[in-house]
Motif scaffolding. Structure first.
Motif, PDB file in Angstrom:
ATOM      1  N   THR A  72       0.818  -1.225   0.000  1.00 33.17           N
ATOM      2  CA  THR A  72       0.000   0.000   0.000  1.00 33.17           C
ATOM      3  C   THR A  72       0.846   1.267   0.000  1.00 33.17           C
ATOM      4  O   THR A  72       0.467   2.259  -0.603  1.00 33.17           O
ATOM      5  CB  THR A  72      -0.965   0.027   1.204  1.00 33.17           C
ATOM      6  N   TRP A  73       1.996   1.234   0.679  1.00 28.97           N
ATOM      7  CA  TRP A  73       2.827   2.448   0.751  1.00 28.97           C
ATOM      8  C   TRP A  73       3.510   2.766  -0.580  1.00 28.97           C
ATOM      9  O   TRP A  73       4.042   3.836  -0.752  1.00 28.97           O
ATOM     10  CB  TRP A  73       3.854   2.357   1.884  1.00 28.97           C
ATOM     11  N   ASN A  74       3.450   1.858  -1.551  1.00 29.41           N
ATOM     12  CA  ASN A  74       4.030   2.100  -2.875  1.00 29.41           C
ATOM     13  C   ASN A  74       2.979   2.457  -3.926  1.00 29.41           C
ATOM     14  O   ASN A  74       3.321   2.654  -5.092  1.00 29.41           O
ATOM     15  CB  ASN A  74       4.802   0.869  -3.359  1.00 29.41           C
ATOM     16  N   LEU A  75       1.707   2.531  -3.537  1.00 34.22           N
ATOM     17  CA  LEU A  75       0.626   2.754  -4.499  1.00 34.22           C
ATOM     18  C   LEU A  75       0.443   4.235  -4.832  1.00 34.22           C
ATOM     19  O   LEU A  75       0.635   5.105  -3.986  1.00 34.22           O
ATOM     20  CB  LEU A  75      -0.692   2.202  -3.957  1.00 34.22           C
ATOM     21  N   GLN A  79      -4.340   4.084  -7.625  1.00 32.53           N
ATOM     22  CA  GLN A  79      -4.324   2.690  -7.180  1.00 32.53           C
ATOM     23  C   GLN A  79      -4.940   2.542  -5.790  1.00 32.53           C
ATOM     24  O   GLN A  79      -5.635   1.563  -5.514  1.00 32.53           O
ATOM     25  CB  GLN A  79      -2.890   2.143  -7.175  1.00 32.53           C
ATOM     26  N   LYS A  80      -4.726   3.528  -4.928  1.00 29.20           N
ATOM     27  CA  LYS A  80      -5.321   3.499  -3.585  1.00 29.20           C
ATOM     28  C   LYS A  80      -6.850   3.590  -3.670  1.00 29.20           C
ATOM     29  O   LYS A  80      -7.554   2.940  -2.905  1.00 29.20           O
ATOM     30  CB  LYS A  80      -4.768   4.629  -2.720  1.00 29.20           C
ATOM     31  N   GLU A  81      -7.340   4.411  -4.586  1.00 31.17           N
ATOM     32  CA  GLU A  81      -8.798   4.523  -4.777  1.00 31.17           C
ATOM     33  C   GLU A  81      -9.382   3.202  -5.283  1.00 31.17           C
ATOM     34  O   GLU A  81     -10.449   2.786  -4.835  1.00 31.17           O
ATOM     35  CB  GLU A  81      -9.139   5.673  -5.734  1.00 31.17           C
TER      36      GLU A  81
END
Length: 178
Positions: A72-75, A79-81
């Motif tokens: 998640t910390w690389n999105l 991509q997070k949405e």
């Protein structure tokens, strides 16, 4: 077989073994004729346990709603949405499982990470706990269990990282960590 009384179990902490413990409970329940549904959040890669569990038939089903992604910390924001929508779809399915009493044991793997990451509201997990059938066992995993969820739980086991080979630079190993 039906459970006389279903409880709420939480496996949390920074140590290894939360998912493994929940799968062990699920296999035990399955071996005693209970129906198990496991919903995995924030997991999309192939794992050894998934290969086995997918072959157990209709009484032990694993569901994932997320497309394979990086951590998640690389999105990116986009991509997070997308991830947020996929997690919402998975949690909506969990609500359906509870509402329709579709199993004897429901495992929500990494639901705490989904709450702590802002993808699922803490109060929605509490509502899910409150709405489960009295005969359904609910198993929740993930680090940093919020107080409101802890208050509704019957058992909380904390996996504590006392010593870990990751700290020696040994990476996750196929067949052991995945």
């Amino acid at each position: 077989m039906r459970l006389e009384k279903g409880l709420v179990q939480v496996y949390t902490g920074n140590g290894k073994g939360k998912t493994t413990a929940s799968i062990g409970l699920g296999v035990r329940a399955y071996g005693n004729g209970l129906k198990v549904i496991m919903i995995q959040f924030l997991k999309s890669g192939v794992t050894g346990e998934l290969n086995v569990l997918n072959n157990l038939g209709e009484n032990f089903k694993v569901y994932r709603f997320e497309k394979e992604k990086d951590f998640t910390w690389n999105l990116t924001e986009e991509q997070k949405e997308e991830l947020k929508k996929e997690i919402a779809e998975g949690f909506d399915f969990a609500k359906k499982v509870v509402k329709e009493n579709m199993c004897d044991m429901l495992i929500l793997d990494e639901v705490m990470a989904s709450v702590n990451g802002g993808y699922i509201k803490e109060e929605d997990v509490v509502k899910l706990i409150e709405s489960k059938n009295e005969n359904m066992e609910l198993v929740l995993t993930g680090r940093n269990v919020p107080k409101a969820i802890a208050d509704k739980s019957d058992l909380i086991t904390e996996m504590k990282d006392i010593k870990h080979y990751f700290n020696k630079g040994i990476p996750a190993r196929k067949g052991i960590e995945f």
